[in-house]
Design a protein around this motif. Structure first.
Motif, PDB file in Angstrom:
ATOM      1  N   ALA A   1       2.266 -10.276  10.399  1.00  0.00           N
ATOM      2  CA  ALA A   1       3.143 -10.063   9.236  1.00  0.00           C
ATOM      3  C   ALA A   1       2.344  -9.898   7.952  1.00  0.00           C
ATOM      4  N   ASN A   2       1.179 -10.552   7.883  1.00  0.00           N
ATOM      5  CA  ASN A   2       0.295 -10.322   6.738  1.00  0.00           C
ATOM      6  C   ASN A   2      -0.209  -8.880   6.725  1.00  0.00           C
ATOM      7  N   VAL A   3      -0.579  -8.377   7.899  1.00  0.00           N
ATOM      8  CA  VAL A   3      -1.078  -6.999   7.985  1.00  0.00           C
ATOM      9  C   VAL A   3       0.040  -6.004   7.647  1.00  0.00           C
ATOM     10  N   ALA A   4       1.277  -6.378   8.022  1.00  0.00           N
ATOM     11  CA  ALA A   4       2.417  -5.473   7.788  1.00  0.00           C
ATOM     12  C   ALA A   4       2.813  -5.412   6.314  1.00  0.00           C
ATOM     13  N   LEU A   5       2.434  -6.448   5.552  1.00  0.00           N
ATOM     14  CA  LEU A   5       2.951  -6.569   4.180  1.00  0.00           C
ATOM     15  C   LEU A   5       2.755  -5.326   3.302  1.00  0.00           C
ATOM     16  N   PRO A   6       1.522  -4.780   3.195  1.00  0.00           N
ATOM     17  CA  PRO A   6       1.378  -3.600   2.330  1.00  0.00           C
ATOM     18  C   PRO A   6       2.209  -2.416   2.809  1.00  0.00           C
ATOM     19  N   LEU A   7       2.432  -2.324   4.133  1.00  0.00           N
ATOM     20  CA  LEU A   7       3.245  -1.227   4.667  1.00  0.00           C
ATOM     21  C   LEU A   7       4.703  -1.413   4.245  1.00  0.00           C
TER      22      LEU A   7
END
Ligand SMILES: Nc1ncnc2c1ncn2[C@@H]1O[C@H](COP(=O)(O)OP(=O)(O)O)[C@@H](O)[C@H]1O
Ligand SMILES: [Mg+2]
Length: 382
Positions: A127-133
């Motif tokens: 979910a951290n990786v998804a945040l900027p997306l």
């Protein structure tokens, strides 16, 4: 706009196919022209007419002591700080002149990783990786397929559902890197990203950055206060001191021939440019009846393999006594600096220096050593 379609990164959009070769194009993707930043006129400029060009595909180290202005410089590069004067352009866009949504859009090209990772503790790694997306408005289906690829790229697929508190420092930084790459930036800025990590984890993270640079052709600007970080991965380096660029060039050249005292002192633990005080204190500035010349020889490239010391013995009849030295690999090329007492070399000094120079080596007379009582003609040979 579909941010995933403008990709130079086939590697992320398709199945990890290398998108570009490692070769840099020579075209600057980052340009800073005469950047000056003054926070407080009473304390003077924090950046003082800093100019910098970083070629596409390059890993460029920026090194300086604490307070030198490194973080301010990277914040100017990504538009977080407005320079008092001067210009910054990244991927052809002038960052320093933008604001609002134009700046936000330009900043997608510029990702950043930090010393303290800056992960959200309430979100899983995925979910951290998804945040900027999510923030960029990328559709859910794309996010669902893209996040696993990013986790795979940094070798952390198994930790997708872990929370930051369950990850080691190195794993957190891997997640930070995956998050930084989510929007397929043109450049990655790293501000002391390995400074909170132990040496072994630092090496793993640097290897990962190098791998990403190779596989994606991503340009990386690496802020650090450790020359060993520069040695391990940067092809180019800029040295900042009191907000000024005091030195900039190919890493090998700066390591072999540092021009500034600050670069020399950063290099002290890596390249043996300076003699230990115990040795230098004993050297005399001028020759005397009982002294021998002390030579510093910088071995570079192929000549590092020449039998120079043997030639000094055989051809010049010199008895070399090594005082200090080290050979290491910088940017994949051997670099050695050796300081030796050249016993018996006094009358042949100019011939010896000419011989070194004919090999493309740098030889320098650094002083004169008093011959020890047991040395010299009467010394028994074994
Ligand atoms: N927002 C700010 N306001 C005022 N002074 C600042 C600010 N940010 C940094 N400085 C000052 O600028 C100088 C350089 O800081 P910085 O860019 O963080 O250096 P470095 O990253 O090389 O340690 C320091 O003296 C620091 O106190
Ligand atoms: Mg800093």
């Amino acid at each position: 706009m579909n941010v995933l379609s403008r990709s130079p990164y086939l590697a992320l959009s398709d199945d990890l196919v290398p998108a570009r070769s490692v070769e840099t194009t020579g075209v600057p993707v980052i340009r800073a022209d005469e950047l000056t930043k003054i926070y407080d006129p009473k304390t003077g400029p924090v950046l003082d007419r800093v100019s910098l060009a970083v070629a596409e595909g390059e890993i460029h180290g920026i090194i300086g002591r604490s307070g030198a202005g490194k973080s301010t410089l990277v914040r100017c590069l990504n538009g977080l700080v407005k320079p008092t004067s001067g210009k910054v352009s990244v991927a052809g866009r002038e960052i320093s002149g933008l604001s609002g949504s134009a700046l936000r859009s330009a900043r997608r090209d510029i990702a950043m990783i930090f010393q303290h990772f800056s992960l959200l503790s309430s979100r899983t790694a995925a979910a951290n990786v998804a945040l900027p997306l999510e923030i960029a408005g990328v559709d859910r289906e794309t996010i669902r397929t893209r996040v696993p690829k990013l986790l795979d790229l940094v070798g952390l697929s198994a930790k997708a559902d872990a929370y930051p508190s369950e990850l080691s420092g190195g794993q957190k930084q891997r997640i930070g890197i995956a998050r930084a790459l989510a929007l397929e930036p043109r450049v990655l800025l790293s501000d002391e990203a390995t400074s909170a990590l132990d040496p072994e984890t630092t090496e793993q993270i640097l290897d990962l950055l190098k791998d990403i640079n190779h596989r994606l052709g991503l340009t990386i600007v690496l802020i650090t206060h450790e020359m060993d970080v520069v040695r391990q991965i940067a092809s180019h380096v800029t040295v900042l001191e009191h907000g000024k660029v005091v030195e900039s060039g190919a890493t090998f050249d700066v390591f072999a021939f540092p021009q500034s005292p600050v670069a020399r002192s950063f290099l002290a633990s890596i390249v043996a440019h300076d003699l230990p005080r115990e040795v230098s204190e004993r050297l005399l500035p001028a020759p005397a009846a009982n002294t021998d010349p002390v030579l510093r020889i910088v071995f570079t490239g192929d000549a590092a393999h020449d039998p120079v010391v043997a030639t000094l013995v055989e051809q010049f009849g010199v008895r070399p006594n090594i005082l200090h030295g080290r050979i290491d690999y910088i940017d994949g090329r051997p670099l050695g600096v050796i300081t030796l007492v050249a016993e018996g070399a006094e009358p042949k000094l100019s011939g010896i220096l000419a011989y070194l120079s004919s090999l493309g080596l740098h030889g320098e007379l650094v002083g004169h050593a008093v011959r020890s009582v047991s040395a010299g003609a009467g010394r028994p040979r074994s």
